[in-house]
Design a protein around this motif. Structure first.
Motif, PDB file in Angstrom:
ATOM      1  N   HIS A  59     -15.049  -1.547   2.609  1.00 22.15           N
ATOM      2  CA  HIS A  59     -16.522  -1.040   2.077  1.00 22.15           C
ATOM      3  C   HIS A  59     -16.344   0.176   1.228  1.00 22.15           C
ATOM      4  O   HIS A  59     -15.512   0.958   1.588  1.00 22.15           O
ATOM      5  N   LYS A  60     -17.177   0.377   0.574  1.00 19.56           N
ATOM      6  CA  LYS A  60     -17.136   1.582  -0.359  1.00 19.56           C
ATOM      7  C   LYS A  60     -18.083   2.731   0.084  1.00 19.56           C
ATOM      8  O   LYS A  60     -18.742   3.652  -0.313  1.00 19.56           O
ATOM      9  N   THR A  61     -18.749   2.429   1.256  1.00 18.86           N
ATOM     10  CA  THR A  61     -19.936   3.223   1.882  1.00 18.86           C
ATOM     11  C   THR A  61     -19.426   4.637   1.767  1.00 18.86           C
ATOM     12  O   THR A  61     -18.436   5.054   2.113  1.00 18.86           O
ATOM     13  N   THR A  62     -20.395   5.379   1.190  1.00 14.31           N
ATOM     14  CA  THR A  62     -20.383   6.980   1.202  1.00 14.31           C
ATOM     15  C   THR A  62     -21.683   7.431   0.864  1.00 14.31           C
ATOM     16  O   THR A  62     -22.584   6.874   0.538  1.00 14.31           O
ATOM     17  N   THR A 100     -18.731  13.040  -2.221  1.00 14.28           N
ATOM     18  CA  THR A 100     -18.073  14.013  -1.071  1.00 14.28           C
ATOM     19  C   THR A 100     -16.939  14.825  -1.447  1.00 14.28           C
ATOM     20  O   THR A 100     -16.735  15.924  -1.092  1.00 14.28           O
ATOM     21  N   ASP A 120      -9.777   6.660  -6.651  1.00 19.75           N
ATOM     22  CA  ASP A 120     -10.074   5.480  -5.809  1.00 19.75           C
ATOM     23  C   ASP A 120      -9.364   4.293  -6.684  1.00 19.75           C
ATOM     24  O   ASP A 120      -9.234   4.286  -7.933  1.00 19.75           O
ATOM     25  N   TYR A 121      -9.051   3.294  -5.740  1.00 15.60           N
ATOM     26  CA  TYR A 121      -8.604   2.067  -6.464  1.00 15.60           C
ATOM     27  C   TYR A 121      -9.379   1.168  -7.154  1.00 15.60           C
ATOM     28  O   TYR A 121      -9.151   0.406  -8.376  1.00 15.60           O
ATOM     29  N   TYR A 122     -10.736   1.165  -6.622  1.00 17.93           N
ATOM     30  CA  TYR A 122     -11.538   0.177  -7.034  1.00 17.93           C
ATOM     31  C   TYR A 122     -12.662   1.056  -7.408  1.00 17.93           C
ATOM     32  O   TYR A 122     -13.519   1.276  -7.003  1.00 17.93           O
ATOM     33  N   HIS A 230      -6.140   5.427  -8.321  1.00 19.97           N
ATOM     34  CA  HIS A 230      -4.844   5.740  -7.866  1.00 19.97           C
ATOM     35  C   HIS A 230      -4.958   4.845  -6.502  1.00 19.97           C
ATOM     36  O   HIS A 230      -5.818   4.588  -5.783  1.00 19.97           O
ATOM     37  N   ASP A 231      -3.571   4.202  -6.230  1.00 23.52           N
ATOM     38  CA  ASP A 231      -3.444   3.533  -5.120  1.00 23.52           C
ATOM     39  C   ASP A 231      -3.097   4.183  -3.925  1.00 23.52           C
ATOM     40  O   ASP A 231      -1.966   4.850  -4.071  1.00 23.52           O
ATOM     41  N   VAL A 232      -3.611   4.258  -2.937  1.00 21.03           N
ATOM     42  CA  VAL A 232      -3.108   5.031  -1.640  1.00 21.03           C
ATOM     43  C   VAL A 232      -1.800   4.382  -1.326  1.00 21.03           C
ATOM     44  O   VAL A 232      -1.156   5.233  -0.430  1.00 21.03           O
ATOM     45  N   MET A 246     -10.538   9.864   3.817  1.00 20.09           N
ATOM     46  CA  MET A 246     -11.342   9.836   4.663  1.00 20.09           C
ATOM     47  C   MET A 246     -11.893   8.296   4.663  1.00 20.09           C
ATOM     48  O   MET A 246     -12.379   7.741   3.474  1.00 20.09           O
ATOM     49  N   ASN A 247     -11.897   7.729   5.968  1.00 18.05           N
ATOM     50  CA  ASN A 247     -12.419   6.241   5.964  1.00 18.05           C
ATOM     51  C   ASN A 247     -11.588   5.321   5.010  1.00 18.05           C
ATOM     52  O   ASN A 247     -12.604   4.560   4.485  1.00 18.05           O
ATOM     53  N   VAL A 248     -10.382   5.602   4.751  1.00 17.47           N
ATOM     54  CA  VAL A 248      -9.641   4.623   3.982  1.00 17.47           C
ATOM     55  C   VAL A 248      -8.450   3.850   5.008  1.00 17.47           C
ATOM     56  O   VAL A 248      -8.506   2.782   4.734  1.00 17.47           O
ATOM     57  N   PHE A 254      -6.351  -2.184   7.092  1.00 17.01           N
ATOM     58  CA  PHE A 254      -4.957  -2.351   6.781  1.00 17.01           C
ATOM     59  C   PHE A 254      -4.168  -2.432   7.984  1.00 17.01           C
ATOM     60  O   PHE A 254      -4.612  -1.693   9.019  1.00 17.01           O
TER      61      PHE A 254
HETATM   62  C1  LIG Z   1     -15.369   3.618   3.091  1.00 14.85           C
HETATM   63  S1  LIG Z   1     -14.871   4.039   1.368  1.00 14.85           S
HETATM   64  C2  LIG Z   1     -14.674   5.874   1.830  1.00 14.85           C
HETATM   65  C3  LIG Z   1     -15.305   6.922   0.854  1.00 14.85           C
HETATM   66  C4  LIG Z   1     -15.074   8.264   1.032  1.00 14.85           C
HETATM   67  N1  LIG Z   1     -13.875   8.723   1.418  1.00 14.85           N
HETATM   68  C5  LIG Z   1     -15.949   8.696   2.133  1.00 14.85           C
HETATM   69  O1  LIG Z   1     -15.429   8.696   3.349  1.00 14.85           O
HETATM   70  O2  LIG Z   1     -17.208   8.761   2.322  1.00 14.85           O
HETATM   71  C6  LIG Z   1     -13.249   3.530   1.500  1.00 14.85           C
HETATM   72  C7  LIG Z   1     -12.844   3.559  -0.108  1.00 14.85           C
HETATM   73  O3  LIG Z   1     -11.309   3.212  -0.101  1.00 14.85           O
HETATM   74  C8  LIG Z   1     -11.183   2.723  -1.342  1.00 14.85           C
HETATM   75  N2  LIG Z   1      -9.581   1.976  -1.403  1.00 14.85           N
HETATM   76  C9  LIG Z   1      -9.595   0.842  -0.774  1.00 14.85           C
HETATM   77  N3  LIG Z   1      -8.154   0.523  -0.980  1.00 14.85           N
HETATM   78  C10 LIG Z   1      -7.706   1.369  -1.628  1.00 14.85           C
HETATM   79  C11 LIG Z   1      -6.672   1.670  -2.049  1.00 14.85           C
HETATM   80  N4  LIG Z   1      -5.333   0.658  -1.906  1.00 14.85           N
HETATM   81  N5  LIG Z   1      -6.145   2.780  -2.728  1.00 14.85           N
HETATM   82  C12 LIG Z   1      -7.143   3.862  -2.834  1.00 14.85           C
HETATM   83  N6  LIG Z   1      -8.418   3.675  -2.608  1.00 14.85           N
HETATM   84  C13 LIG Z   1      -8.810   2.537  -1.696  1.00 14.85           C
HETATM   85  C14 LIG Z   1     -12.181   1.958  -1.518  1.00 14.85           C
HETATM   86  O4  LIG Z   1     -12.465   1.473  -2.871  1.00 14.85           O
HETATM   87  C15 LIG Z   1     -13.385   2.757  -1.043  1.00 14.85           C
HETATM   88  O5  LIG Z   1     -14.081   3.550  -2.013  1.00 14.85           O
END
Ligand SMILES: C[S@@+](CC[C@H](N)C(=O)[O-])C[C@H]1O[C@@H](n2cnc3c(N)ncnc32)[C@H](O)[C@@H]1O
Length: 324
Positions: A59-62, A100, A120-122, A230-232, A246-248, A254
């Motif tokens: 989810h991309k919720t923020t 944020t 963010d990757y997406y 960027h990819d985490v 946060m929330n990733v 994963f």
């Molecule tokens: C729930 S959102 C959290 C957004 C913000 N950090 C917050 O907590 O409000 C999760 C985010 O992680 C990103 N994400 C997912 N896989 C990722 C990856 N491999 N590398 C970087 N970002 C990634 C998603 O695109 C999404 O925007």
């Protein structure tokens, strides 16, 4: 029998926002460029980000103020640990719209010079339109389809529509027949192209940047605030005093092995003495967040502080970060 979606601004959208119902919002509402995004209110933007599920299940919720309390804690740690640093270097990973990140940067920069990179990757969506096709097809940057949008309907592209809505299911089956053409079009256009649709009259591909308009504007105006992809899971040389994820790294997103890979990459991107912040929002309503703060010492991590019991994968991160 069927359920229409919210595909345009107007009274229907206002009502759908007010009642917080189950009506689906069209991601095409994000199109129209930054100017259109700028006039949207935060409630609508947050609703659209709630709608976004990328990479299959993420989810991309923020939302604005999500980390108001947490930011104060971060400020306290920064004051204590980085008082002598001339410029604080911060990376916010998986930042979604980046709103944020911007809030944290504003708090930090009010006290001291701070460079923030929100990644963010997406970070991009593609909207494919084709002549004679009644659907706008919203896809991820890599082409994975997310939504079909017509004048009245908003359908998921992959997950089946509910059996309680046979009309939506029937429309979805019909819409899916366009997917091979969408795929061919995207492949022919190649990655990263806008409005390129070789060999197809009346076809277009629109790219939507998913950064909050305030982030894009700030990044354009302020050299110390930037956004990017960027990819985490990707490693990076040690270059940050503070890294926040946060929330990733949610266990729901994963598996443990992937979380370990990400934890190693994040820990490895910290300068000696740098701090990693990992956690998850438990209660959206009161912005309650379970978080762990780790500090990089030598080739490993040490827990500095746990809030609300700490991150659920705290021990996994500690272990993975201890093997740098
Ligand atoms: C729930 S959102 C959290 C957004 C913000 N950090 C917050 O907590 O409000 C999760 C985010 O992680 C990103 N994400 C997912 N896989 C990722 C990856 N491999 N590398 C970087 N970002 C990634 C998603 O695109 C999404 O925007």
């Amino acid at each position: 029998m069927w359920k229409q979606g919210v595909t345009a601004s107007g009274p229907l959208m206002q009502r759908a926002l007010e009642i917080r119902g189950t009506r689906r919002f069209a991601l095409t509402l994000l199109t129209g460029g930054e100017a259109a995004m700028r006039v949207m209110d935060d409630i609508l933007l947050a609703r659209l980000y709630d709608e976004l599920v990328v990479g299959g299940n993420i989810h991309k919720t923020t939302r604005r103020n999500r980390f108001k309390g947490l930011d104060q804690q971060v400020l306290a740690i920064v004051r204590e640990r980085f008082a002598a640093v001339p410029e604080l270097l911060v990376h916010d990973v998986g930042a979604s719209s980046g709103i944020t990140s911007l809030e944290l940067w504003r708090s930090l920069v009010a006290e001291r010079p701070t460079r923030m990179h929100a990644s963010d990757y997406y970070a991009v969506l593609l909207v494919v339109r084709m002549a004679n096709c009644p659907w706008a097809v919203v896809c991820e940057e890599d082409g994975a389809p997310l939504q079909f949008v017509s004048e009245r309907f908003v359908l998921r592209a992959v997950q089946p529509e509910s059996v309680l809505r046979p009309v939506n299911r029937w429309l979805q089956r019909r819409a899916r027949k366009w997917l091979p053409q969408v795929d061919a079009l995207l492949k022919a256009a190649g990655a990263g192209q806008q409005n390129a649709a070789p060999g197809r009259a009346g076809a277009s591909i629109e790219r939507i940047q998913l950064w909050h308009p305030e982030c894009s504007l700030t990044a354009a105006a302020e050299p110390r605030f930037s956004v990017g992809r960027h990819d985490v899971f990707a490693t990076m040389p040690p270059k940050w005093h503070l890294v926040r994820a946060m929330n990733v790294l949610n266990p729901g997103y994963f598996n443990p092995e992937r979380q370990r890979v990400a934890a190693r990459a994040l820990a490895g991107s910290l300068l000696p003495g740098g701090v990693l912040v990992v956690g998850r929002t438990r209660e959206e309503a009161d912005a309650s967040t379970a978080v762990s703060f780790f500090v990089r010492e030598g080739n490993g991590l040490r827990v500095l502080l746990d809030l609300r019991g700490g991150a659920e994968n705290r021990d996994l991160i500690l272990e993975a970060g201890g093997a740098l």
